[in-house]
Design an enzyme around this catalytic site. Structure first.
Site, PDB file in Angstrom:
ATOM      1  N   ALA A 181     -21.685  20.653  82.922  1.00  0.00           N
ATOM      2  CA  ALA A 181     -23.043  20.663  82.384  1.00  0.00           C
ATOM      3  C   ALA A 181     -23.289  19.535  81.383  1.00  0.00           C
ATOM      4  CB  ALA A 181     -23.354  22.020  81.747  1.00  0.00           C
ATOM      5  N   THR A 182     -22.247  19.104  80.663  1.00  0.00           N
ATOM      6  CA  THR A 182     -22.454  17.989  79.727  1.00  0.00           C
ATOM      7  C   THR A 182     -22.897  16.751  80.487  1.00  0.00           C
ATOM      8  OG1 THR A 182     -20.943  18.782  78.018  1.00  0.00           O
ATOM      9  CG2 THR A 182     -21.301  16.399  78.116  1.00  0.00           C
TER      10      THR A 182
ATOM     11  N   GLN B 289     -25.423  28.801  80.710  1.00  0.00           N
ATOM     12  CA  GLN B 289     -25.108  30.176  80.294  1.00  0.00           C
ATOM     13  C   GLN B 289     -25.934  31.214  81.053  1.00  0.00           C
ATOM     14  OE1 GLN B 289     -22.699  31.106  78.206  1.00  0.00           O
ATOM     15  NE2 GLN B 289     -22.180  29.205  77.187  1.00  0.00           N
TER      16      GLN B 289
ATOM     17  N   SER C 135     -22.772  24.686  85.197  1.00  0.00           N
ATOM     18  CA  SER C 135     -21.363  24.459  84.877  1.00  0.00           C
ATOM     19  C   SER C 135     -20.493  25.447  85.649  1.00  0.00           C
ATOM     20  CB  SER C 135     -21.158  24.651  83.369  1.00  0.00           C
ATOM     21  OG  SER C 135     -19.782  24.713  83.084  1.00  0.00           O
TER      22      SER C 135
ATOM     23  N   HIS D   9     -17.218  26.399  84.954  1.00  0.00           N
ATOM     24  CA  HIS D   9     -16.301  27.266  84.210  1.00  0.00           C
ATOM     25  C   HIS D   9     -17.006  28.313  83.355  1.00  0.00           C
ATOM     26  CE1 HIS D   9     -16.191  25.544  79.984  1.00  0.00           C
ATOM     27  NE2 HIS D   9     -16.918  24.656  80.611  1.00  0.00           N
TER      28      HIS D   9
ATOM     29  N   THR E 131     -15.836   9.767  94.101  1.00  0.00           N
ATOM     30  CA  THR E 131     -15.452  10.741  95.122  1.00  0.00           C
ATOM     31  C   THR E 131     -15.681  12.161  94.606  1.00  0.00           C
ATOM     32  OG1 THR E 131     -13.760   9.236  95.959  1.00  0.00           O
ATOM     33  CG2 THR E 131     -13.519  11.561  96.530  1.00  0.00           C
TER      34      THR E 131
ATOM     35  N   CYS F  75     -17.720  23.836  70.476  1.00  0.00           N
ATOM     36  CA  CYS F  75     -17.928  22.403  70.245  1.00  0.00           C
ATOM     37  C   CYS F  75     -18.043  22.072  68.774  1.00  0.00           C
ATOM     38  CB  CYS F  75     -19.203  21.961  70.937  1.00  0.00           C
ATOM     39  SG  CYS F  75     -19.490  22.868  72.441  1.00  0.00           S
TER      40      CYS F  75
END
Length: 412
Positions: free
Chosen positions: A82-83, A190, A210, A212, A250, A336
């Site tokens: 997501a970043t 989220q 994201s 994870h 890739t 973070c």
């Protein structure tokens, strides 16, 4: 060191930090294994069966991601998470339309990577409006509408906040943006797979995802980019032109396959997970609040995702409570920013007092959290809050009926 004095592995704490990351769902691992071993072809190799089987797996995964959010598979771009998706969406749109439009709107409670992308655009001459949020963590829709200017290219508002779990009025924001012909991006890391999301109903033009955070692998995510009305981006990463030229490199087949599988599992389990997580969250909050006075739940009570619970325990230092609860993996805000001693900027934005902000703990309840784990966490939490308060002179003064706000503290 993770080892006890006799050299054995120390028992690991139970995990209550699913906002930071989630464990891999075993079904996701099963789907990935073949592409980590026998089926190792480059999905962009067009001349042999190794490439074709990887490409087919990648395209199936793309469809699985698209299905979860009501998109067309051609609108899904694989990224590293997501970043990267947030950076691509915000910088990409801003730079593509910069000749006519130099203004972007976001909120003060976004994830750091959104705020930092906006900060870096300010150095390129863009104007950014950072909308404040109300005490409940939600934006004021009238303020959003008033902030839109003729040269606004993008509005970026996250769906579910990673620290306090509040859910922004995405449908209304989508309506406002579409009416003013402004693109709407949402960081849905989220929210995806936890609450129903449909990019067409919600009029979302770009969405960050994201892996994870939804029981998929780390290091993979996606960006949804609408085709009609078409959104154009200036790519951040140049190279072989993979992913419609928007994200060269890739595509890592095993990770993409894992993300796809995680999306499909999430779609199947969403209703069941949501019901179960809501019950466990209710249990956690009710039990703690019935046993301990002066606990504040941060963020709106109604408009929220129930699995993210942020509580402030007055007269207790959050860090010391976390240390006391060392057999439970919890956090005081986002992974973070937890290295800095500043209180969370999200809590500051909702107007939490400095001392209360320092006493907040985030509890994360997920797909694999058990009732026993919640009970244990509650019991330990109550025990340690009471103990730490008994050691606190402030708590003693409050019990004696002294109003702390009225005290003139002198610096010695």
């Amino acid at each position: 060191s993770g080892r006890t004095s006799d050299g054995h592995a120390a028992p690991r704490p139970l995990y209550m930090d699913v906002q930071a990351t989630t464990p891999l769902d075993p079904r996701v691992l099963d789907s990935m294994l073949p592409y980590l071993t026998a089926c190792y072809g480059n999905p962009h190799s067009r001349t042999h069966a190794y490439g074709w089987e990887s490409e087919a797996a990648m395209e199936k995964a793309r469809q699985q991601v698209a299905d979860l959010i009501g998109a067309d598979s051609r609108e899904i771009i694989f990224t590293s998470g997501a970043t990267e998706s947030n950076n691509m969406a915000i910088k990409g749109v801003a730079r593509f339309y910069k000749s006519r439009k130099k203004h972007i709107i976001t909120t003060q409670t976004e994830h750091k990577c959104v705020l930092d992308s906006c900060r870096s655009l300010e150095t390129e001459g863009f104007h950014i409006t950072y909308l404040p949020v109300k005490k409940n963590g939600l934006i004021d829709l009238k303020e959003l509408e008033a902030a839109i200017q003729p040269d606004t290219s993008l509005v970026s508002v996250m769906t579910v906040n990673n620290e306090i779990g509040v859910k922004q009025p995405i449908n209304d924001i989508g309506e406002i943006c579409r009416a003013h012909k402004v693109f709407f991006h949402t960081d849905a890391a989220q929210a995806i797979g936890k609450i129903p999301m449909d990019v067409n109903n919600m009029k979302i033009d770009l969405m960050s995802i994201s892996g994870h955070k939804i029981y998929g692998p780390k290091g993979v995510g996606a960006l949804y980019v609408r085709r009609r009305p078409r959104v154009r981006l200036e790519p951040l990463q140049s190279g072989g032109g993979q992913e419609r030229g928007l994200r060269s490199g890739t595509v890592p087949t095993p990770l993409a396959v894992g993300l796809g599988a995680a999306c499909e599992v999430a779609q199947q389990e969403m209703e069941y997970d949501h019901k179960r997580i809501s019950q466990l969250a209710e249990q956690l909050v009710t039990k703690i609040m019935s046993e301990v006075p002066d606990v504040v739940m941060n963020g709106d009570q109604e408009h929220r995702y129930p699995g993210c619970i942020n509580l402030s325990f007055a007269y207790v230092e959050g860090e010391s409570l976390l240390m006391a609860l060392k057999d439970v993996a919890l956090s005081s805000g986002s992974a973070c920013t937890s290295a800095s001693l500043e209180p969370s900027y999200v809590l500051r934005a909702i107007g939490t007092d400095e001392d209360l902000a320092h006493s907040s703990i985030r509890f994360g309840i997920g797909r694999f959290t058990t009732e026993e784990e919640v009970d244990y966490t509650v019991q330990k939490c109550i025990q340690h809050v009471k103990r730490l308060r008994e050691m606190s002179p402030l708590w003693e003064m409050v019990q004696d009926g002294i109003d702390l706000k009225s005290i003139k503290w002198t610096q010695h």
